[in-house]
Motif scaffolding. Structure first.
Motif, short mmCIF file in Angstrom:
data_model
loop_
_atom_site.label_atom_id
_atom_site.label_comp_id
_atom_site.label_asym_id
_atom_site.label_seq_id
_atom_site.Cartn_x
_atom_site.Cartn_y
_atom_site.Cartn_z
N SER A 141 0.83 -1.20 0.00
CA SER A 141 0.00 0.00 0.00
C SER A 141 0.87 1.25 0.00
N GLU A 142 2.19 1.06 0.23
CA GLU A 142 3.08 2.21 0.30
C GLU A 142 3.75 2.51 -1.03
N THR A 143 3.41 1.75 -2.09
CA THR A 143 4.11 1.95 -3.35
C THR A 143 3.89 3.34 -3.93
N GLU A 144 2.85 4.05 -3.49
CA GLU A 144 2.60 5.40 -3.97
C GLU A 144 3.31 6.44 -3.12
N ASP A 145 4.01 6.02 -2.07
CA ASP A 145 4.74 6.93 -1.21
C ASP A 145 5.89 7.53 -2.00
N VAL A 146 5.90 8.84 -2.18
CA VAL A 146 6.92 9.49 -2.99
C VAL A 146 8.32 9.31 -2.39
N PHE A 147 8.41 9.08 -1.07
CA PHE A 147 9.71 8.94 -0.42
C PHE A 147 10.15 7.49 -0.27
N ARG A 148 9.36 6.57 -0.80
CA ARG A 148 9.76 5.17 -0.80
C ARG A 148 10.82 4.95 -1.87
N LEU A 149 11.89 4.24 -1.52
CA LEU A 149 12.95 3.93 -2.47
C LEU A 149 13.05 2.41 -2.62
N ASP A 150 12.78 1.92 -3.83
CA ASP A 150 12.92 0.50 -4.13
C ASP A 150 14.22 0.28 -4.87
N LEU A 151 15.10 -0.53 -4.30
CA LEU A 151 16.39 -0.80 -4.91
C LEU A 151 16.49 -2.26 -5.34
N PRO A 152 16.59 -2.53 -6.64
CA PRO A 152 16.84 -3.90 -7.06
C PRO A 152 18.16 -4.38 -6.47
N THR A 153 18.17 -5.59 -5.94
CA THR A 153 19.29 -6.05 -5.13
C THR A 153 19.77 -7.42 -5.57
N VAL A 154 21.09 -7.59 -5.57
CA VAL A 154 21.70 -8.90 -5.76
C VAL A 154 22.48 -9.21 -4.50
N MET A 155 22.31 -10.41 -3.97
CA MET A 155 23.04 -10.81 -2.77
C MET A 155 24.40 -11.35 -3.19
N ILE A 156 25.45 -10.80 -2.60
CA ILE A 156 26.82 -11.25 -2.88
C ILE A 156 27.29 -12.12 -1.73
N ALA A 157 27.42 -13.41 -2.00
CA ALA A 157 27.94 -14.35 -1.00
C ALA A 157 29.45 -14.27 -1.03
N ASN A 158 30.00 -13.43 -0.15
CA ASN A 158 31.43 -13.14 -0.15
C ASN A 158 32.19 -14.16 0.72
N LYS A 159 33.51 -14.14 0.54
CA LYS A 159 34.42 -15.02 1.29
C LYS A 159 34.14 -16.49 1.00
N SER A 160 33.83 -16.78 -0.28
CA SER A 160 33.54 -18.17 -0.65
C SER A 160 34.76 -19.06 -0.48
N ASP A 161 35.96 -18.47 -0.43
CA ASP A 161 37.17 -19.28 -0.22
C ASP A 161 37.21 -19.88 1.18
N LEU A 162 36.46 -19.29 2.13
CA LEU A 162 36.42 -19.82 3.49
C LEU A 162 35.34 -20.87 3.67
N ASP A 163 34.39 -20.91 2.74
CA ASP A 163 33.30 -21.88 2.83
C ASP A 163 32.91 -22.27 1.41
N PRO A 164 33.69 -23.16 0.78
CA PRO A 164 33.51 -23.43 -0.64
C PRO A 164 32.32 -24.31 -1.01
N ASP A 165 31.57 -24.80 -0.03
CA ASP A 165 30.46 -25.70 -0.34
C ASP A 165 29.35 -24.91 -1.05
N PRO A 166 29.08 -25.17 -2.33
CA PRO A 166 28.06 -24.40 -3.07
C PRO A 166 26.66 -24.56 -2.50
N GLN A 167 26.42 -25.65 -1.78
CA GLN A 167 25.09 -25.86 -1.21
C GLN A 167 24.79 -24.86 -0.08
N GLU A 168 25.83 -24.26 0.49
CA GLU A 168 25.63 -23.30 1.56
C GLU A 168 24.78 -22.12 1.10
N ILE A 169 24.94 -21.73 -0.17
CA ILE A 169 24.17 -20.61 -0.70
C ILE A 169 22.69 -20.97 -0.75
#
Length: 340
Positions: A202-230
């Motif tokens: 219901s707030e999508t018409e709020d002029v001060f609402r900021l929607d930022l498209p986001t990608v999650m960066i799973a950093n430090k993969s060298d410390l936890d190389p198991d791809p299933q962790e993501i």
């Protein structure tokens, strides 16, 4: 949107939504306050506008002598094909990642809060650059009061998490909620992705609402190389952000970000030439899918956009030298010759 607003207010509000420069946003806010109907139903919005006018005025005034630093340095002027901000909890490796991606000189340390100011850097991708801005961390205890203003010009966000840290299960929701409190919403709605669907609110018409498209960066993969962790992390958090796995230490996955941003933001590169001269094939202008010849002319110079009559184009969807009007849509790789 308050009821019974004037056409002048609607125009000012629409201009505010599109404005990216602090000075332009301040001018729009002042016009919104001047034209908003003054009655009880708009008292809350009037107060919100006045608060934001005060904040932007202080930013543009610059540092105060003998006082706390405030100023436009907290808002990085957009540059390159798009501006994307790095956000995340303390010790997630944001600064190390930023330095590895851009060659910047972000302060890096084994302790939290090493980043105190926004640090811009340029990520090269083919013949364009993306501006990446490293921002201070967000925690339960503290978030820089100017951070929300720094996010206003951004086209997207990188939510950086330390995949090797079990606490990230609590840190990610915390960051999301802290930003929501300030009307900043991290969304999955990247323009160039099929799954892009705006949040229902219901707030999508709020002029001060900021929607930022986001990608999650799973950093430090060298410390936890198991791809299933993501996958486990995404399932436990109940999130559907697109995810990239990286390691600032080894460099694994760093080369995926540029191509992701190019696709997800629907970047269109347009090259230009002056009549009777060779084409400039080194530095394209960039617009988004749906951009026009007129949009490109505006990037070259506002006077050229104002006086533009037609253009000749070379590209996959036109025959060589085809004459087109200012409203003609451009596609990636087009060559445009502007005529006044």
């Amino acid at each position: 949107m308050p009821t019974n607003v004037t056409p002048e207010y609607k125009k000012a509000e629409e201009a505010y939504r599109k404005a990216r420069e602090p000075r332009d946003r301040l001018d729009c806010l002042k016009e919104m306050f001047r034209t908003i109907p003054k009655h009880k139903g708009t008292e809350h919005l009037q107060a919100d506008i006045k608060t934001r006018v005060k904040q932007l005025t202080e930013e543009l005034a610059g540092p105060k002598k003998g006082g706390r630093r405030s100023g436009p340095s907290h808002v990085v002027r957009p540059d390159g094909a798009a501006q994307v901000c790095l956000i995340g909890p303390p010790n997630s490796g944001k600064s190390s990642l930023h330095a590895s991606l851009t060659g910047s000189h972000s302060d890096v340390g084994p302790y939290p809060y090493t980043t105190h100011q926004p640090i811009p850097g340029m990520l090269p991708y083919e013949d364009i650059h993306f501006q990446l801005v490293d921002l201070p961390p967000v925690s339960d205890e503290f978030m820089e009061p100017w951070l929300i203003n720094a996010l206003q010009p951004a086209d997207g966000a990188l939510l950086v998490v330390d995949i090797s840290d079990p606490d990230c299960l609590e840190q990610v929701p915390m960051v999301i909620e802290r930003l929501k409190e300030k009307k900043v919403f991290l969304t999955t709605a990247w323009p160039g992705m099929e799954s892009a669907t705006p949040e229902e609110s219901s707030e999508t018409e709020d002029v001060f609402r900021l929607d930022l498209p986001t990608v999650m960066i799973a950093n430090k993969s060298d410390l936890d190389p198991d791809p299933q962790e993501i996958e486990i992390l995404e399932e436990l958090l109940g999130l559907s952000f697109p995810t990239l796995t990286m390691s600032a230490k080894t460099g694994d996955g760093l080369d995926e970000l540029g191509s992701f941003l190019f696709r997800a933001l629907e970047i269109v590169r347009v090259y230009t030439k002056t009549p009777g001269k060779p084409a400039d094939n080194d530095k394209p202008f960039t617009v988004r899918r749906g951009g026009t010849v007129h949009d490109v002319a505006g990037l070259v110079h506002k006077d050229i956009a104002r006086d533009l009559k037609f253009a000749r184009m070379w590209g996959e969807e036109v025959f060589d030298g085809q004459q087109v009007g200012p409203d003609h849509l451009v596609t990636d790789g087009d060559l445009v010759e502007l005529h006044l």
